[in-house]
Design a protein around this motif. Sequence first.
Motif, PDB file in Angstrom:
ATOM      1  N   VAL A  11     -37.546  -1.781  28.173  1.00 15.09           N
ATOM      2  CA  VAL A  11     -37.857  -2.847  29.129  1.00 15.09           C
ATOM      3  C   VAL A  11     -36.802  -3.926  28.938  1.00 15.09           C
ATOM      4  O   VAL A  11     -36.751  -4.579  27.899  1.00 15.09           O
ATOM      5  CB  VAL A  11     -39.261  -3.436  28.889  1.00 15.09           C
ATOM      6  N   LEU A  12     -35.960  -4.099  29.930  1.00 11.09           N
ATOM      7  CA  LEU A  12     -34.863  -5.053  29.800  1.00 11.09           C
ATOM      8  C   LEU A  12     -35.382  -6.486  29.730  1.00 11.09           C
ATOM      9  O   LEU A  12     -36.456  -6.813  30.246  1.00 11.09           O
ATOM     10  CB  LEU A  12     -33.904  -4.919  30.978  1.00 11.09           C
ATOM     11  N   ALA A  13     -34.588  -7.345  29.096  1.00  7.21           N
ATOM     12  CA  ALA A  13     -34.922  -8.764  29.036  1.00  7.21           C
ATOM     13  C   ALA A  13     -34.983  -9.335  30.450  1.00  7.21           C
ATOM     14  O   ALA A  13     -34.238  -8.913  31.341  1.00  7.21           O
ATOM     15  CB  ALA A  13     -33.872  -9.510  28.217  1.00  7.21           C
ATOM     16  N   ARG A  14     -35.852 -10.307  30.649  1.00  5.31           N
ATOM     17  CA  ARG A  14     -35.954 -10.941  31.966  1.00  5.31           C
ATOM     18  C   ARG A  14     -34.680 -11.705  32.321  1.00  5.31           C
ATOM     19  O   ARG A  14     -34.456 -12.050  33.474  1.00  5.31           O
ATOM     20  CB  ARG A  14     -37.134 -11.903  31.984  1.00  5.31           C
ATOM     21  N   GLU A  15     -33.844 -11.984  31.310  1.00  7.52           N
ATOM     22  CA  GLU A  15     -32.634 -12.780  31.540  1.00  7.52           C
ATOM     23  C   GLU A  15     -31.462 -11.968  32.062  1.00  7.52           C
ATOM     24  O   GLU A  15     -30.366 -12.493  32.264  1.00  7.52           O
ATOM     25  CB  GLU A  15     -32.227 -13.490  30.243  1.00  7.52           C
ATOM     26  N   VAL A  16     -31.657 -10.677  32.304  1.00  4.90           N
ATOM     27  CA  VAL A  16     -30.585  -9.810  32.802  1.00  4.90           C
ATOM     28  C   VAL A  16     -30.487  -9.944  34.319  1.00  4.90           C
ATOM     29  O   VAL A  16     -31.483  -9.924  35.030  1.00  4.90           O
ATOM     30  CB  VAL A  16     -30.852  -8.339  32.409  1.00  4.90           C
ATOM     31  N   THR A  17     -29.270 -10.078  34.833  1.00  3.09           N
ATOM     32  CA  THR A  17     -29.052 -10.216  36.271  1.00  3.09           C
ATOM     33  C   THR A  17     -29.071  -8.851  36.955  1.00  3.09           C
ATOM     34  O   THR A  17     -28.965  -7.810  36.295  1.00  3.09           O
ATOM     35  CB  THR A  17     -27.707 -10.892  36.559  1.00  3.09           C
ATOM     36  N   LEU A  18     -29.140  -8.872  38.275  1.00  2.88           N
ATOM     37  CA  LEU A  18     -29.119  -7.617  39.023  1.00  2.88           C
ATOM     38  C   LEU A  18     -27.806  -6.876  38.792  1.00  2.88           C
ATOM     39  O   LEU A  18     -27.796  -5.651  38.607  1.00  2.88           O
ATOM     40  CB  LEU A  18     -29.318  -7.893  40.513  1.00  2.88           C
ATOM     41  N   ALA A  19     -26.702  -7.587  38.785  1.00  5.40           N
ATOM     42  CA  ALA A  19     -25.402  -6.951  38.550  1.00  5.40           C
ATOM     43  C   ALA A  19     -25.363  -6.292  37.172  1.00  5.40           C
ATOM     44  O   ALA A  19     -24.828  -5.185  37.005  1.00  5.40           O
ATOM     45  CB  ALA A  19     -24.282  -7.983  38.678  1.00  5.40           C
ATOM     46  N   GLU A  20     -25.944  -6.956  36.172  1.00  8.72           N
ATOM     47  CA  GLU A  20     -25.970  -6.389  34.820  1.00  8.72           C
ATOM     48  C   GLU A  20     -26.892  -5.184  34.748  1.00  8.72           C
ATOM     49  O   GLU A  20     -26.585  -4.196  34.056  1.00  8.72           O
ATOM     50  CB  GLU A  20     -26.412  -7.466  33.822  1.00  8.72           C
ATOM     51  N   ILE A  21     -28.008  -5.236  35.459  1.00  7.01           N
ATOM     52  CA  ILE A  21     -28.924  -4.086  35.491  1.00  7.01           C
ATOM     53  C   ILE A  21     -28.201  -2.857  36.028  1.00  7.01           C
ATOM     54  O   ILE A  21     -28.302  -1.750  35.472  1.00  7.01           O
ATOM     55  CB  ILE A  21     -30.161  -4.406  36.348  1.00  7.01           C
ATOM     56  N   LYS A  22     -27.474  -3.036  37.120  1.00  5.60           N
ATOM     57  CA  LYS A  22     -26.740  -1.918  37.722  1.00  5.60           C
ATOM     58  C   LYS A  22     -25.705  -1.353  36.739  1.00  5.60           C
ATOM     59  O   LYS A  22     -25.559  -0.125  36.600  1.00  5.60           O
ATOM     60  CB  LYS A  22     -26.046  -2.380  38.997  1.00  5.60           C
ATOM     61  N   HIS A  35     -42.015   2.739  24.056  1.00  3.14           N
ATOM     62  CA  HIS A  35     -41.190   1.978  24.992  1.00  3.14           C
ATOM     63  C   HIS A  35     -40.845   0.647  24.346  1.00  3.14           C
ATOM     64  O   HIS A  35     -41.724  -0.013  23.774  1.00  3.14           O
ATOM     65  CB  HIS A  35     -41.942   1.729  26.302  1.00  3.14           C
ATOM     66  N   LEU A  36     -39.612   0.233  24.441  1.00  2.00           N
ATOM     67  CA  LEU A  36     -39.186  -1.020  23.821  1.00  2.00           C
ATOM     68  C   LEU A  36     -39.569  -2.197  24.700  1.00  2.00           C
ATOM     69  O   LEU A  36     -39.213  -2.264  25.872  1.00  2.00           O
ATOM     70  CB  LEU A  36     -37.680  -1.017  23.584  1.00  2.00           C
ATOM     71  N   SER A  37     -40.288  -3.163  24.119  1.00  2.00           N
ATOM     72  CA  SER A  37     -40.763  -4.337  24.849  1.00  2.00           C
ATOM     73  C   SER A  37     -39.625  -5.268  25.246  1.00  2.00           C
ATOM     74  O   SER A  37     -38.566  -5.322  24.603  1.00  2.00           O
ATOM     75  CB  SER A  37     -41.759  -5.109  23.978  1.00  2.00           C
ATOM     76  N   THR A  38     -39.869  -6.035  26.298  1.00  2.00           N
ATOM     77  CA  THR A  38     -38.916  -7.079  26.697  1.00  2.00           C
ATOM     78  C   THR A  38     -38.760  -8.120  25.600  1.00  2.00           C
ATOM     79  O   THR A  38     -37.771  -8.853  25.576  1.00  2.00           O
ATOM     80  CB  THR A  38     -39.370  -7.754  28.007  1.00  2.00           C
TER      81      THR A  38
END
Length: 403
Positions: A139-150, A114-117
């Motif tokens: 594991v997405l970066a913590r700096e990603v917004t909800l809109a970007e996650i979607k 699994h790729l780390s943040t």
Amino acid sequence: MSKIELLAPAGDLEKAYTALRYGADAVYVGGKKFSLRARASNFEIEDIKTLVAYAHRHHKKVYVTMNIVAHDSDLDGLDEYIKTLDKIKVDAVIVSSPYIIERVRKLATKMSAHLSTQASVTNHLAIDFYQKLGVTRVVLAREVTLAEIKKIAALVDTPLEVFIHGGMCSALSGRCVLSNHMTLRDANRGGCAHSCRWNYTLYHDEKELPGTFNIGSKDLMALKYIPALIESKVSSLKIEGRMKSAYYLATVIRAYRMLIDRYYYLNKKGLSLKEEDYKNAEIEIRKAENRETSCGFYEGAPTVREQLYDNRSEIPTKEYVGYVKKWDKDTKIAVVEQRNYFEPNDEIEVFGPKFKNRTFTVTKIIDSKTGETLDAARHPLQLLSIMIPFEVKPHYMLRKVIK
């Protein structure tokens, strides 16, 4: 709809068991090498083996962190370590180095990477790149917004993992050099001194300004985003905190577990979570030791108000007073391992996995070994006998009701 994974941290074997008992579907732990939490207790290979066997008996998973920014001197024994983790049936390792990803792919027959943040992935093309290297989850970066996650989730087939609770970093995805610069403890090799949370004196025109200042971020709490994350088809929701106490983990994991389960229960009936559901979960979380919280980057780039400028520190609430070892249904006497001070006439709240909170009043405290009646519980880890008028089970926890 397949249920989303709730992933929790653990700094030692006891905390891992607590996390799994209180609702985590999987835990992530650090070994003695290659981990970014060198100051946590961390796991010997035999402990990891024991944990994996326990988790698999309960149809749960174990991931091991190998996410340091590796220098040449850090790579000694890498292949042997990977082979050992694969042999004891660890489900996946969490990595950030492309080289370690390659070694896992070539050496491990069943274990996933699994790729780390720490890799700071913020777009779908980077995910495609890492997938070709052999990564099976990002594991997405913590700096990603909800809109970007979607948006990202809609563009990739690779399972995604996102943080929903715990410490944030004032540097990009934890890539901080303050600790190394000030204390020679490399945050990217497991030695973070949390320099961002120190109190600094400010000067203007060589004059000291009143008060102190720090640049540490508030903790993340993403309760209200759970439905949106589930519906975006994220695969795993991750809680941060391998340095946290067992009580903290039990409290926070249980709150998210209950909210997630309630979402699925209501969803089957065509209903949605209500404000009361979020409020109840937040009330539970506030009963654990906590810094101030915010929504992190879910709504976009945080404002100044998202930073800890008020110098508040993380102080345990002292509400946690005991851990249930056993309970006799005939006498209703429980043997409790003491954690913090309490005394007769205190109102105590009991909580446990899938157990609705109930309260009782302490009538008498007895030393379980000597039979002596005590005027108060003063000694951590002392075994005490107290009457609890309703059924409780081993591993339930007791906390004092603060009025």
